[in-house]
Design a protein around this motif. Structure first.
Motif, mmCIF file in Angstrom:
data_model
loop_
_atom_site.group_PDB
_atom_site.id
_atom_site.type_symbol
_atom_site.label_atom_id
_atom_site.label_comp_id
_atom_site.label_asym_id
_atom_site.label_seq_id
_atom_site.Cartn_x
_atom_site.Cartn_y
_atom_site.Cartn_z
ATOM 1 N N MET A 129 20.069 -2.597 21.067
ATOM 2 C CA MET A 129 19.524 -3.372 22.174
ATOM 3 C C MET A 129 18.798 -4.608 21.657
ATOM 4 S SD MET A 129 18.131 -0.550 24.938
ATOM 5 C CE MET A 129 17.573 -1.846 26.078
ATOM 6 N N GLY A 133 19.763 -8.405 22.585
ATOM 7 C CA GLY A 133 18.815 -9.399 23.072
ATOM 8 C C GLY A 133 18.837 -10.674 22.255
ATOM 9 N N ASN A 188 13.555 -2.050 27.655
ATOM 10 C CA ASN A 188 13.860 -3.383 28.153
ATOM 11 C C ASN A 188 12.751 -3.964 29.021
ATOM 12 O OD1 ASN A 188 15.776 -5.479 28.058
ATOM 13 N ND2 ASN A 188 16.483 -5.018 30.133
ATOM 14 N N ARG A 198 14.965 -9.961 25.935
ATOM 15 C CA ARG A 198 15.317 -9.323 27.193
ATOM 16 C C ARG A 198 16.818 -9.142 27.204
ATOM 17 N NH1 ARG A 198 11.686 -7.413 31.392
ATOM 18 N NH2 ARG A 198 13.106 -6.542 32.949
#
Length: 400
Positions: A129, A133, A188, A198
């Motif tokens: 993640m 981002g 998140n 984000r």
């Protein structure tokens, strides 16, 4: 009890592959990414027309053929011919470059988490993640049940500044009480923004899963999430006895009941007698001898105890492990000890392994000073009281 069988996120996606979005999907998965008939998610998604072009593997590898602290080195998946990119222990720029080399525009996560902070699949998700981002890649989670349920959290949080590692990157409880999709929403909304990141995140929700549902009631088959997690009871025990990985006791690796067997050459019959007298809720103890085939005390016969989980609803794995730790430290003060810094096969970071597992140095320092480990336990709390609606997906009446 769930009246209908739980439908996992991958089932929902198979009925409508278009919800995944993306034109080049990288599937972050492993052998736990299965359909209810125990086929592989990757095969089903490809057959359904999803544009999967790459596979990303975590600890234990895509096929789960290697032990903790290892990954496989296969370049391509034998079934689909898709290239495999191993993510284990890759993060930061290295992981960014790996994802860029794969050419994907969407990463889809489909693995079975265990519900325990120091289980590493969620941190593979977290690292990817972060990369998503930084690189602008979309991220999708195909949600699955939390095997420990989603009703309570237990154990301490994590001192991120001092003890963050691949067995804990974010300040969540040992028993975190969330699904992988809910964790992704947590990261998140709270963790990644603090890093200036984000992610374009979507969670494909399950249907017919409730927070208090026992995994058996989901009517889904149990697929061992790693080589040393053969049963659901093992998973519950691991939430507490995983702490013994940071000590000089065997946690049962190298046996058929890892994390349910605890022992060492210096243990005698006093430990089982002491623990049986505690009448700890939801668990019983019996004395046992065992000989690990690998890991600590390989080839040696050791004495100890076996945990028998009798009622998952009231069993508190963290409290139970601390009761056990107090008993061992009291009965065998000259033999018991914590592993020295750097000694743990599946966590290469420096420092005491037990500190990373517990989340701070507090447990080790308390026991070494002769204080109670159990006194450090913050107890259990309802998941709803810990997390907000921006995270939770399955606690409101409107959730199917």
């Amino acid at each position: 009890m769930t009246a209908q069988r739980t439908r996992t996120g991958v089932e929902v996606a198979l009925a409508n592959p278009g919800i995944l979005g993306g034109t080049r999907i990288g599937l972050l998965t492993n052998f736990t990414g299965t359909t209810p008939d125990l086929g592989r998610s990757v095969d089903a998604l490809v057959a359904a027309g999803a544009p999967v072009t790459a596979l990303f593997g975590p600890e234990h590898g895509l096929n789960g053929s290697v032990q903790a602290g290892q990954t496989e080195v296969n370049a391509r998946d034998a079934s689909t011919g898709l290239p495999i990119f191993e993510t284990y222990l890759s993060n930061g720029t290295e992981l960014d470059e790996l994802v860029a080399a794969s050419g994907v525009d969407t990463i889809v996560f489909d693995m079975q988490d265990l519900g325990v902070r120091f289980y590493t699949y969620i941190w593979s998700m977290y690292d990817c993640m972060q990369t998503a981002g930084r690189t602008g890649v979309r991220f999708v989670v195909l949600d699955r049940p939390n095997p420990l349920g989603g009703a309570v959290v237990s154990g301490p949080g994590l001192d991120v500044a001092g003890h963050a590692s691949f067995v804990g990157r974010s300040d969540i409880h040992v028993r975190h009480g969330l699904t992988a999709g809910e964790l992704a929403r947590l990261f998140n909304s709270r963790e990644l923004p603090a890093q200036g990141l984000r992610v374009d995140l979507d969670v494909v929700r399950m249907s017919s899963w409730e927070a208090a549902t026992d995994f058996d009631d989901t009517q889904l088959p149990w697929v061992a999430p790693s080589p040393n997690m053969p049963t659901l009871d093992t998973a519950f025990a691991f939430c507490g006895t995983g702490l013994f990985e940071g000590t000089n006791l065997s946690e049962g690796r190298g046996t058929t009941r890892p994390f349910e067997l605890i022992g060492a050459p210096y243990i005698d019959g006093r430990l089982a007698r002491r623990l049986r007298e505690t009448e700890t809720a939801g668990v019983m103890f019996r004395e046992i001898w065992f000989t690990p085939t690998f890991h600590k005390y390989a080839g040696q016969t050791v004495r100890g105890v076996q945990l028998h989980v009798t009622d998952r609803a009231v069993f508190d794995p963290v409290a139970t492990a601390l009761i056990m730790l107090d008993a061992v430290a009291d009965l065998y003060p000259d033999q018991f000890g914590f592993l020295p810094p750097g000694e743990r096969v599946d966590a290469p970071e420096r420092g005491h392994a037990v500190d990373r597992l517990w989340g701070s140095a507090g447990l080790r320092e308390a026991v070494q000073a002769g204080r109670s480990a159990l006194a450090l336990h913050p107890g259990t709390r309802a998941v709803n009281a810990v997390y907000g609606d921006d995270v939770l997906l399955y606690r409101r009446p409107s959730a199917a």
